[in-house]
Design a protein around this motif. Sequence first.
Motif, mmCIF file in Angstrom:
data_model
loop_
_atom_site.group_PDB
_atom_site.id
_atom_site.type_symbol
_atom_site.label_atom_id
_atom_site.label_comp_id
_atom_site.label_asym_id
_atom_site.label_seq_id
_atom_site.Cartn_x
_atom_site.Cartn_y
_atom_site.Cartn_z
ATOM 1 N N ASN A 128 -21.803 8.584 96.411
ATOM 2 C CA ASN A 128 -22.371 7.760 95.224
ATOM 3 C C ASN A 128 -21.216 6.622 94.959
ATOM 4 O O ASN A 128 -20.612 6.732 93.937
ATOM 5 C CB ASN A 128 -22.421 8.640 93.949
ATOM 6 C CG ASN A 128 -23.154 7.870 93.051
ATOM 7 O OD1 ASN A 128 -23.575 6.877 93.213
ATOM 8 N ND2 ASN A 128 -23.407 8.486 91.424
ATOM 9 N N ILE A 129 -21.340 5.531 95.812
ATOM 10 C CA ILE A 129 -20.422 4.492 95.828
ATOM 11 C C ILE A 129 -20.387 3.790 94.605
ATOM 12 O O ILE A 129 -19.320 3.339 93.978
ATOM 13 C CB ILE A 129 -20.388 3.700 97.146
ATOM 14 C CG1 ILE A 129 -19.802 4.796 98.405
ATOM 15 C CG2 ILE A 129 -19.657 2.343 97.150
ATOM 16 C CD1 ILE A 129 -20.195 4.111 99.540
ATOM 17 N N SER A 130 -21.667 3.745 94.079
ATOM 18 C CA SER A 130 -21.900 2.654 93.050
ATOM 19 C C SER A 130 -21.246 3.161 91.728
ATOM 20 O O SER A 130 -21.180 2.612 90.799
ATOM 21 C CB SER A 130 -23.333 2.542 92.941
ATOM 22 O OG SER A 130 -23.896 3.773 92.443
ATOM 23 N N ALA A 131 -20.919 4.484 91.688
ATOM 24 C CA ALA A 131 -20.238 5.103 90.573
ATOM 25 C C ALA A 131 -18.603 5.024 90.729
ATOM 26 O O ALA A 131 -18.059 5.186 89.689
ATOM 27 C CB ALA A 131 -20.609 6.612 90.451
ATOM 28 N N GLN A 132 -18.230 4.336 91.555
ATOM 29 C CA GLN A 132 -16.564 4.352 91.895
ATOM 30 C C GLN A 132 -16.299 3.023 91.565
ATOM 31 O O GLN A 132 -16.766 1.870 91.876
ATOM 32 C CB GLN A 132 -16.316 4.439 93.274
ATOM 33 C CG GLN A 132 -16.971 5.946 93.715
ATOM 34 C CD GLN A 132 -16.918 6.998 92.939
ATOM 35 O OE1 GLN A 132 -15.785 7.379 92.686
ATOM 36 N NE2 GLN A 132 -17.776 7.618 92.825
ATOM 37 N N GLU A 133 -14.964 2.857 90.362
ATOM 38 C CA GLU A 133 -14.590 1.750 90.142
ATOM 39 C C GLU A 133 -13.599 1.022 91.391
ATOM 40 O O GLU A 133 -13.527 -0.145 91.179
ATOM 41 C CB GLU A 133 -13.690 1.890 88.895
ATOM 42 C CG GLU A 133 -14.452 2.111 87.739
ATOM 43 C CD GLU A 133 -13.536 2.120 86.542
ATOM 44 O OE1 GLU A 133 -12.503 1.348 86.359
ATOM 45 O OE2 GLU A 133 -13.881 2.800 85.665
ATOM 46 N N ASN A 134 -13.117 1.764 92.297
ATOM 47 C CA ASN A 134 -12.366 1.098 93.246
ATOM 48 C C ASN A 134 -12.986 1.980 94.549
ATOM 49 O O ASN A 134 -13.418 2.939 94.581
ATOM 50 C CB ASN A 134 -10.698 1.711 93.220
ATOM 51 C CG ASN A 134 -10.209 0.896 91.767
ATOM 52 O OD1 ASN A 134 -10.333 0.038 91.571
ATOM 53 N ND2 ASN A 134 -9.728 1.959 91.268
ATOM 54 N N LEU A 135 -12.667 1.155 95.388
ATOM 55 C CA LEU A 135 -12.852 1.449 97.001
ATOM 56 C C LEU A 135 -11.580 1.917 97.640
ATOM 57 O O LEU A 135 -10.547 1.163 97.758
ATOM 58 C CB LEU A 135 -13.699 0.313 97.760
ATOM 59 C CG LEU A 135 -15.089 0.000 97.370
ATOM 60 C CD1 LEU A 135 -15.456 -1.029 98.230
ATOM 61 C CD2 LEU A 135 -15.972 1.097 97.270
ATOM 62 N N SER A 136 -11.503 3.017 98.478
ATOM 63 C CA SER A 136 -10.371 3.426 99.194
ATOM 64 C C SER A 136 -10.704 3.286 100.664
ATOM 65 O O SER A 136 -11.362 4.133 101.213
ATOM 66 C CB SER A 136 -9.867 4.774 98.868
ATOM 67 O OG SER A 136 -9.466 4.867 97.349
ATOM 68 N N LEU A 137 -9.885 2.142 101.169
ATOM 69 C CA LEU A 137 -10.387 1.915 102.629
ATOM 70 C C LEU A 137 -9.314 2.448 103.626
ATOM 71 O O LEU A 137 -8.162 2.208 103.304
ATOM 72 C CB LEU A 137 -10.802 0.672 102.734
ATOM 73 C CG LEU A 137 -11.909 0.025 101.855
ATOM 74 C CD1 LEU A 137 -12.245 -1.511 102.254
ATOM 75 C CD2 LEU A 137 -13.113 0.921 101.828
#
Length: 488
Positions: free
Chosen positions: A363-372
């Motif tokens: 559920n990427i749309s629920a995350q404030e940040n992306l961890s790449l």
Amino acid sequence: MLALLLLSLLLAASPVLSTYVPQSATCPTTSLVRPANGLSDDGETYRVARKAIADESLKAWLTKTNSGFGTAELPAIALTTSGGGYRSLLSGAGVIQGLDSRDSDVSTTGLYQALTYQAGLSGGSWLLSSMAGNNYPTITYLKEILWKQTFQDSLADPAFLLGAIAYAEIIANVLGKEAAGYCTTLTDPWGRLLSYQLLSGSYGGVSTTLSSVSSLSSFTSYSVPFPVITSLGSKVWLGDCAPGPNATTYEFTPYEFGSWDSDVSTFTPTKYLGTTMSGGRATGKCTTNYDNLGYILGTSSNLFNNACLDVPVAEISSTNLDVSLAQIIDDVHKLTTEDLYATYKNPFYNYISSTATPNIGNNISAQENLSLVDGGEALQNNPIFPLLQPARNVSVILVNDNSNDAGGWPNGTEIFTTEYTFASNTSIYQLEYSETETDEMVANGVGIATQGGDSAWGTCLGCAIMMKTGQPLPSDCTACFAKYCYFD
């Protein structure tokens, strides 16, 4: 605490702060997100213009190679360079030299000019970034003017005077970014350190952003293949340290950042990375300058997450790279597991694209940040996925695999290749290369491109490129297919 030498040098490094620190800017009047239902307008314009130029180069190369090739219909060709640290950078550079009409005279010379796309991840992204960020000079130029000195005097060791100066400037960069309210992690000093080796310009090319590549002359004239850099998302909100086999593949280009994966299926302008967004809109002013090219190539090669909960410990007077980088971050804030990832404000927060298929398990749309993290951590060490998208209309992919599958060599798990003139199966952790090693690694790459100088290879490669076009092929292709190809 910082070493006394770095403290004194830091005082002189303040001019570099503003060129690395993200800046507030007025948002564009156009949308900051779009569904992945094709290329952007700019991307499509570039594809069409570049393909027309590439076709002329491919026609010329085919005619020179063997007059038996028909050239009325020509495929779009892409090149990928795999992960593999400096091993991949140098071997991949040799392959490009062997394809570049400006830089070689071998059977494959001229094919670089026939490419429409070029993709890289991890070490392959270093090569691509070094070319793109410096306005696409020849490999010979990069090797002689930039790489030889910086690869020999490893900036990974702050004991070198140049390394000490670079470290001081990098500390100033990280402190400035943190003070401006943006997250800093190990990827910040890692990317900046690499920039001193890969980018020309003041302070290790600190002012070079990926979006700024679109204003360089080689790019605006459509003279070069369109660059794509990949990275993977890690589901840290579920406690995952590393991306799984179905991890989301993100791509960075001079125009856009985003993913074709169905659970994202959205893109945003690269120029405005770092902007706090919700529902497809900025919650305040936009951010620019977050897309520092060093930070992006550092993102694509970020393996720090392999340490997971074993956070690197900062120690004084150590030349170990992990410890040196950890020391920089430790002087900015207390180290946590979040520092093991490249952090980006999620431009797709609270946004579901019209082309996406929501996935509660990711559920990427629920995350404030992306961890790449490193683009090769999920079983594909070659950035092929972006080139398989129908919108790009790529028919042929030349895959340069420099993976470490067995004893430092690729073994076919990725793409099989065996030609070599130098023991180029160096460790991904080898951070220093003598001038001789640099020369030999690049020369080995030329040998890979030409199959060790095989006089028939140019025709055979042309046969593979043109096989599915429906155009007339030389009679030599029968023997070529029997020798090299596996197909039904």
